[in-house]
Motif scaffolding. Structure first.
Motif, PDB file in Angstrom:
ATOM      1  N   ILE A  53       0.834  -1.222   0.000  1.00 50.77           N
ATOM      2  CA  ILE A  53       0.000   0.000   0.000  1.00 50.77           C
ATOM      3  C   ILE A  53       0.863   1.264   0.000  1.00 50.77           C
ATOM      4  O   ILE A  53       0.447   2.344   0.428  1.00 50.77           O
ATOM      5  N   GLY A  54       2.095   1.069  -0.453  1.00 53.38           N
ATOM      6  CA  GLY A  54       2.960   2.227  -0.618  1.00 53.38           C
ATOM      7  C   GLY A  54       3.931   2.412   0.523  1.00 53.38           C
ATOM      8  O   GLY A  54       3.907   1.698   1.516  1.00 53.38           O
ATOM      9  N   CYS A  55       4.783   3.472   0.266  1.00 54.82           N
ATOM     10  CA  CYS A  55       5.871   3.703   1.208  1.00 54.82           C
ATOM     11  C   CYS A  55       5.442   4.659   2.313  1.00 54.82           C
ATOM     12  O   CYS A  55       4.502   5.450   2.166  1.00 54.82           O
ATOM     13  N   ALA A  56       6.144   4.524   3.396  1.00 54.86           N
ATOM     14  CA  ALA A  56       5.978   5.507   4.466  1.00 54.86           C
ATOM     15  C   ALA A  56       6.526   6.850   3.961  1.00 54.86           C
ATOM     16  O   ALA A  56       7.277   6.925   2.968  1.00 54.86           O
ATOM     17  N   ALA A  57       6.130   7.912   4.617  1.00 49.43           N
ATOM     18  CA  ALA A  57       6.592   9.256   4.234  1.00 49.43           C
ATOM     19  C   ALA A  57       8.100   9.305   4.194  1.00 49.43           C
ATOM     20  O   ALA A  57       8.759   8.806   5.092  1.00 49.43           O
ATOM     21  N   GLY A  58       8.643   9.869   3.113  1.00 49.46           N
ATOM     22  CA  GLY A  58      10.069  10.056   3.004  1.00 49.46           C
ATOM     23  C   GLY A  58      10.766   9.003   2.180  1.00 49.46           C
ATOM     24  O   GLY A  58      11.976   9.117   1.957  1.00 49.46           O
ATOM     25  N   PHE A  59      10.007   8.001   1.675  1.00 47.99           N
ATOM     26  CA  PHE A  59      10.655   6.925   0.912  1.00 47.99           C
ATOM     27  C   PHE A  59       9.864   6.624  -0.341  1.00 47.99           C
ATOM     28  O   PHE A  59       8.645   6.859  -0.414  1.00 47.99           O
ATOM     29  N   GLU A  60      10.588   6.069  -1.278  1.00 53.10           N
ATOM     30  CA  GLU A  60       9.957   5.745  -2.548  1.00 53.10           C
ATOM     31  C   GLU A  60      10.601   4.474  -3.109  1.00 53.10           C
ATOM     32  O   GLU A  60      11.526   3.917  -2.564  1.00 53.10           O
ATOM     33  N   GLY A  61      10.068   4.000  -4.245  1.00 53.92           N
ATOM     34  CA  GLY A  61      10.544   2.758  -4.827  1.00 53.92           C
ATOM     35  C   GLY A  61       9.658   1.582  -4.389  1.00 53.92           C
ATOM     36  O   GLY A  61       8.895   1.672  -3.430  1.00 53.92           O
ATOM     37  N   ASP A  62       9.737   0.423  -5.148  1.00 59.47           N
ATOM     38  CA  ASP A  62       8.886  -0.739  -4.821  1.00 59.47           C
ATOM     39  C   ASP A  62       9.123  -1.237  -3.414  1.00 59.47           C
ATOM     40  O   ASP A  62       8.188  -1.649  -2.733  1.00 59.47           O
ATOM     41  N   LEU A  63      10.406  -1.197  -3.009  1.00 59.40           N
ATOM     42  CA  LEU A  63      10.724  -1.751  -1.705  1.00 59.40           C
ATOM     43  C   LEU A  63      10.749  -0.688  -0.622  1.00 59.40           C
ATOM     44  O   LEU A  63      11.001  -1.014   0.538  1.00 59.40           O
ATOM     45  N   CYS A  64      10.524   0.646  -1.081  1.00 50.60           N
ATOM     46  CA  CYS A  64      10.495   1.757  -0.113  1.00 50.60           C
ATOM     47  C   CYS A  64      11.785   1.834   0.688  1.00 50.60           C
ATOM     48  O   CYS A  64      11.793   2.132   1.891  1.00 50.60           O
ATOM     49  N   THR A  65      12.852   1.543   0.035  1.00 47.52           N
ATOM     50  CA  THR A  65      14.146   1.632   0.699  1.00 47.52           C
ATOM     51  C   THR A  65      14.924   2.871   0.236  1.00 47.52           C
ATOM     52  O   THR A  65      16.021   3.152   0.728  1.00 47.52           O
ATOM     53  N   THR A  66      14.333   3.629  -0.731  1.00 42.91           N
ATOM     54  CA  THR A  66      15.037   4.796  -1.280  1.00 42.91           C
ATOM     55  C   THR A  66      14.414   6.065  -0.691  1.00 42.91           C
ATOM     56  O   THR A  66      13.188   6.272  -0.792  1.00 42.91           O
ATOM     57  N   GLN A  67      15.283   6.867  -0.064  1.00 41.76           N
ATOM     58  CA  GLN A  67      14.796   8.146   0.493  1.00 41.76           C
ATOM     59  C   GLN A  67      14.420   9.098  -0.650  1.00 41.76           C
ATOM     60  O   GLN A  67      14.904   8.979  -1.782  1.00 41.76           O
ATOM     61  N   CYS A  68      13.516  10.004  -0.316  1.00 43.66           N
ATOM     62  CA  CYS A  68      13.122  11.003  -1.322  1.00 43.66           C
ATOM     63  C   CYS A  68      14.358  11.768  -1.837  1.00 43.66           C
ATOM     64  O   CYS A  68      15.335  11.967  -1.093  1.00 43.66           O
ATOM     65  N   ASN A  69      14.313  12.147  -3.102  1.00 42.16           N
ATOM     66  CA  ASN A  69      15.419  12.920  -3.658  1.00 42.16           C
ATOM     67  C   ASN A  69      15.549  14.254  -2.904  1.00 42.16           C
ATOM     68  O   ASN A  69      14.577  14.749  -2.311  1.00 42.16           O
ATOM     69  N   LYS A  70      16.711  14.812  -2.986  1.00 45.03           N
ATOM     70  CA  LYS A  70      16.994  16.109  -2.348  1.00 45.03           C
ATOM     71  C   LYS A  70      15.970  17.134  -2.810  1.00 45.03           C
ATOM     72  O   LYS A  70      15.758  17.304  -4.015  1.00 45.03           O
ATOM     73  N   GLY A  71      15.339  17.756  -1.819  1.00 48.92           N
ATOM     74  CA  GLY A  71      14.388  18.818  -2.121  1.00 48.92           C
ATOM     75  C   GLY A  71      12.948  18.347  -2.074  1.00 48.92           C
ATOM     76  O   GLY A  71      12.025  19.139  -2.296  1.00 48.92           O
ATOM     77  N   SER A  72      12.727  16.981  -1.833  1.00 50.41           N
ATOM     78  CA  SER A  72      11.353  16.464  -1.752  1.00 50.41           C
ATOM     79  C   SER A  72      11.218  15.661  -0.473  1.00 50.41           C
ATOM     80  O   SER A  72      12.203  15.155   0.080  1.00 50.41           O
TER      81      SER A  72
END
Length: 576
Positions: free
Chosen positions: A493-512
């Motif tokens: 059901i998606g990533c917690a705030a601050g993360f992205e990607g299928d596994l939600c292991t990637t932090q948001c890019n700088k500035g987001s």
């Protein structure tokens, strides 16, 4: 007195001499015997000395007398070799050739003697001719004669001193043989009588007649009665008709003289007189029948062939000629055959199965079930994987209580198909990495689990927060940790705030920052220090901005704020 006795003796001896000339001494040189020889093997004292015709020296060591050791009994006899008609018997006692010595030392050993005539050496079966009850040491004659008008083969001299018996004073306490000559006078041939033994017995069937009068004293074999004119009664024959006929086929055809069965023997007997049973193993008329299979061949009835103690193993019937029926064997056919492959191949004597056992049995008799774990013909088949090996049918190998875990089929020899395991293969394998590596007995995944599962059976999902092979991977920053896929770690059901990607292991890019990184950071003093989760500027805002997100302008006066607002308006909106 002594002179008178001597004169009487001379007269008696002369008369005896006259009689003796008419009769023959049938004892001369005939076989003789005595009890307790004085010196065994010494001919000077041998029993035969009393019938050798010598009587010139009547002393102990002369070699002319029979002498025995003194004992409580004394027996001497002469065998006339056949039956003779006897007239009288004369005995010459040992005297040491001196009457005084005879009466002083010898006579006391002789008193009480007896003389018998018998057809055997047993005196009790014969005739007592004389028993001394009256002589003393003074009256016993040194030469003694007694008449005995009988017939017989043995003349027996006997004397005794038995314990517990009171004897006259003249009797010595022991007796012995002291005989120098024993003469037995009579006719050399039977069926004759008279002083010259020349007159035939008057009755034609008379064998023994009185030696003086001719009165019949014994019939020829086969005859009976006073004058010997009657044949033996039916079933009897021989001397005095004392013999019983054998098993003649017809009792009237038993010959009264010699007992021969003229028309043959009754069933079971053989021989001229039909007294001999059939030879072992034969029976019936003329013993021509052969006995059956008797348990003891000696117990086959010689008459009708019946087996008296039963049949030998394998046979039945009175004659034991019938073999046991199929399915039975042994004594009286009472034993039941085992599980033979062919019932007619059960050996009738001992039950051995000649062509082997039926399926499921073993041993010579095929009565023993296969050993545990084997079955079939000759027990050569091995049972499958039965749940209980004792419940493997010894006949066809069927597992009566079902298969052991991991096997199926009637014989439990088939392993569970890929993907199943356990009893009756009813269990479904878990999430094994390789389905053919699911162990067929207990479902263990031999090469491990497929991604997302754990445990020996690979049926348990990874614990919350982990995923992948061996559940060794840690889920990323899913919005809901329970919604992290145990297989590949995708946050459903998606990533917690601050993360992205299928596994939600990637932090948001700088500035987001924020959910799905859709939020833009404010005017952080250091854009790298903008929290990827909530956008707060960790090191503060740029000049002119304030609050956590650094998105609000800071104004010092109204004019300045108005100019600043106008600036941003132009910068942000007019350029578009």
């Amino acid at each position: 007195m002594r002179l008178l006795i001597t004169m009487l003796f001379v007269i008696f001896y002369m008369r005896l001499l006259a009689i003796s000339k008419a009769y023959v001494n049938v004892a001369l040189n005939k076989p003789a015997y005595q009890q307790y020889p004085y010196i065994p093997g010494d001919d000077r004292y041998d029993a035969s000395n009393a019938v050798d015709g010598r009587k010139s020296d009547l002393s102990m060591n002369s070699g002319q007398c029979a002498v025995s050791w003194y004992e409580q009994t004394a027996t001497w006899w002469v065998n006339l070799t056949r039956i003779h008609s006897i007239h009288h018997i004369t005995i010459y006692f040992m005297t040491n050739n001196d009457d005084s010595s005879f009466r002083s030392y010898i006579a006391e050993h002789l008193l009480g003697f007896s003389v018998y005539v018998s057809n055997t050496t047993d005196r009790s079966q014969g005739t007592l001719c004389f028993k001394d009850d009256n002589f003393t040491i003074h009256t016993i004659p040194p030469v003694f004669t007694t008449n005995c008008f009988v017939h017989g083969q043995y003349v027996i001299y006997y004397n005794e001193r038995l314990p517990g018996v009171v004897y006259p004073d003249d009797y010595y306490r022991y007796v012995d043989i002291l005989l120098c000559e024993v003469e037995v006078y009579g006719c050399p041939e039977t069926s004759f009588y008279g002083s010259n033994c020349s007159i035939p017995c008057p009755d034609v069937n008379c064998q023994y007649c009185h030696i003086e009068t001719g009165t019949c004293q014994g019939c020829k074999p086969g005859y009976q009665g006073h004058r010997c004119v009657l044949a033996c009664n039916k079933g009897l024959f021989g001397v005095d008709c004392n013999e019983r006929c054998g098993q003649c086929r017809e009792i009237y055809q038993c010959h009264h003289i010699h007992g021969t069965c003229s028309t043959g023997c009754a069933a079971g007997y053989q021989g001229a007189m039909c007294k001999t049973g059939c030879d072992k193993g034969s029976y019936g008329l003329e013993c021509k029948e052969t006995c059956g299979h008797c348990r003891d061949i000696n117990q086959c009835s010689n008459v009708n062939g019946s087996c008296l103690t039963g049949c030998d193993a394998g046979f039945s019937g009175e004659l034991c000629e019938t073999r046991c029926n199929n399915g039975s064997y042994g004594f009286d056919c009472k034993e039941k055959c085992g599980n033979c492959r062919e019932i007619d191949q059960c050996f009738y004597t001992n039950g051995t199965c000649l062509t082997g056992c039926d399926g499921g049995y073993q041993g010579y008799l095929c009565k023993t079930q296969c050993d545990r774990g084997s079955y079939g013909i000759e027990c050569n088949e091995t049972c499958g994987h039965c749940r209980d090996v004792n419940q493997c049918s010894h006949i066809n190998g069927t597992c009566i209580t079902g298969c052991a875990a991991g096997f199926e089929g009637d014989l439990c020899t088939t392993r569970c198909d890929n993907g199943s395991y356990g009893f009756d293969c009813k269990e479904k394998c878990g999430n094994c990495r390789e389905i053919d590596q699911c162990f067929y007995t207990n479902g263990t995944c031999l090469t491990g689990s497929e991604g997302g599962y754990q445990g020996d059976l690979c049926k348990t999902q990874c614990d919350r927060g982990s995923y992948g092979n061996g559940c060794n991977e840690t889920c990323g920053h899913c919005r809901d940790v329970n919604q992290c896929s145990n297989i590949d770690g995708i946050c459903i059901i998606g990533c917690a705030a601050g993360f992205e990607g299928d596994l939600c292991t990637t932090q948001c890019n700088k500035g987001s920052y924020g959910i799905e990184c859709n939020e833009t950071c404010g005017h952080c003093r250091d854009v790298k220090q903008c929290s990827n989760v909530n956008g707060s500027c960790l090191t503060g805002c740029d000049d002119g901005y304030e609050r956590d997100l650094c998105k609000s302008r800071e104004y010092t006066n109204t004019k300045a704020k108005t100019k600043l607002a106008t600036y941003y308006y132009k910068k942000e909106y007019l350029k578009k």
